[in-house]
Design a protein around this motif. Structure first.
Motif, PDB file in Angstrom:
ATOM      1  N   HIS A  38       0.863  -1.194   0.000  1.00  0.00           N
ATOM      2  CA  HIS A  38       0.000   0.000   0.000  1.00  0.00           C
ATOM      3  C   HIS A  38       0.896   1.240   0.000  1.00  0.00           C
ATOM      4  O   HIS A  38       1.754   1.400   0.861  1.00  0.00           O
ATOM      5  CB  HIS A  38      -0.908  -0.036   1.225  1.00  0.00           C
ATOM      6  N   ASP A  40       1.008   5.262  -0.036  1.00  0.00           N
ATOM      7  CA  ASP A  40       0.219   6.455   0.292  1.00  0.00           C
ATOM      8  C   ASP A  40       0.835   7.709  -0.314  1.00  0.00           C
ATOM      9  O   ASP A  40       1.959   8.095   0.032  1.00  0.00           O
ATOM     10  CB  ASP A  40       0.135   6.620   1.811  1.00  0.00           C
ATOM     11  N   HIS A  71      -2.582   4.704  -3.244  1.00  0.00           N
ATOM     12  CA  HIS A  71      -3.707   5.425  -2.630  1.00  0.00           C
ATOM     13  C   HIS A  71      -3.424   6.914  -2.794  1.00  0.00           C
ATOM     14  O   HIS A  71      -2.587   7.482  -2.084  1.00  0.00           O
ATOM     15  CB  HIS A  71      -3.794   5.015  -1.145  1.00  0.00           C
ATOM     16  N   MET A  73      -4.050  10.551  -2.249  1.00  0.00           N
ATOM     17  CA  MET A  73      -4.719  11.571  -1.438  1.00  0.00           C
ATOM     18  C   MET A  73      -4.242  12.911  -2.000  1.00  0.00           C
ATOM     19  O   MET A  73      -3.438  13.626  -1.388  1.00  0.00           O
ATOM     20  CB  MET A  73      -4.351  11.386   0.037  1.00  0.00           C
ATOM     21  N   ASP A 184      -8.600   0.989   5.628  1.00  0.00           N
ATOM     22  CA  ASP A 184      -7.305   1.651   5.819  1.00  0.00           C
ATOM     23  C   ASP A 184      -7.370   2.604   7.005  1.00  0.00           C
ATOM     24  O   ASP A 184      -8.129   3.577   6.990  1.00  0.00           O
ATOM     25  CB  ASP A 184      -6.997   2.432   4.521  1.00  0.00           C
TER      26      ASP A 184
HETATM   27 ZN    ZN Z   1      -3.702   4.640   2.601  1.00  0.00          ZN
END
Ligand code: ZN
Ligand code: DX5
Length: 241
Positions: A38, A40, A71, A73, A184
């Motif tokens: 994962h 980020d 992921h 953001m 998450d």
């Molecule tokens: Zn995340």
């Protein structure tokens, strides 16, 4: 009980890894039995923190065969999608508030050869799912507000997970296509089972894995504790069947 054998993928968030030796950290969590990396991405705009981009994805890509789960953001989203696809991402998720054209962004991710995910903050309503289920490979439920590792799990996420699980099962019954349900934020051995019981099949954990007390000896200990929790019979958990 049959539902429990649904996928149980562990996705360590490298946000909590030792960045000075990131390649090795990636190899170690996969050796310890994790399934997905994962990744980020924070932009100091959509969330108040700044992390890593496509260059780092490209750098870790040769270190593992495990899927890289990006992921995002970030706001805006679209320009980064081809960059991460080129850098070796397998899955790309983004937040619906961060894209003006959900359908377009989801299509773009698949057009770039990646699996597409939509991420829901604790207060983001689920109506964003209404017209895009057939564009989705993954739904990501945030059980913390995005921006930082090491926060506490927000319990209301469990109801949201159960709600999404119903939608996914209904969609699968109608279309035959499966959508992963990833959770998450704040997941650790003590609560991973409740998250699974609510309906999740993919579990992100950052601080619980990379910050575990026995991390010096590798990550098999904490990963094993998570797997044991997921596998334990209901009775052993003191729950009604
Ligand atoms: Zn995340
Ligand atoms: C939060 C990130 C999470 C976070 C998880 O914005 O999306 O992936 O790193 O970290 P823990 O497991 O420590 O909550």
């Amino acid at each position: 009980m049959a539902e429990r054998v649904r996928g149980q993928r562990l996705a360590p968030s490298i946000l909590s890894a030792d960045f000075s030796r990131l390649g090795e950290e990636v190899e170690r969590v996969v050796e310890a039995g994790c399934d997905i990396i994962h990744f980020d991405v924070m932009d100091n705009h959509y969330v108040p923190n700044l992390t890593i981009g496509p260059l780092v994805c490209e750098a870790i890509r040769p270190r593992t065969k495990a899927p890289i789960d990006v992921h995002l953001m970030v706001r805006p989203v679209d320009a980064l999608v081809p960059m991460f696809a080129k850098a070796g991402a397998d899955i790309i998720s983004f937040h619906p508030e961060a894209s003006d054209h959900l359908d377009r962004t989801l299509s773009l991710i698949r057009d770039q050869g990646c699996r597409a995910g939509l991420a829901f903050n604790p207060a983001t309503p689920l109506h964003y799912l209404d017209h895009v289920m057939d564009r989705l490979d993954l739904i990501l439920v945030m059980s913390v507000n995005p921006g930082f590792g090491g926060q506490s799990f927000i319990p209301s996420a469990l109801d949201k997970i159960a709600d999404i699980r119903r939608r996914i099962d209904e969609h699968a019954a109608r279309t035959g296509s499966d959508i992963w349900l990833e959770v998450d934020g704040g997941i650790k051995p003590a609560n991973i089972r409740a998250v699974a019981d609510a309906g999740a099949d993919t579990f992100v954990a950052g601080s619980a894995i990379f910050g575990s007390p026995d991390a010096g000896g590798g990550y098999r200990g904490v990963v094993g504790r998570m797997r044991d929790e997921l596998a334990a019979p209901l009775a052993a958990q003191g729950r009604a069947a």
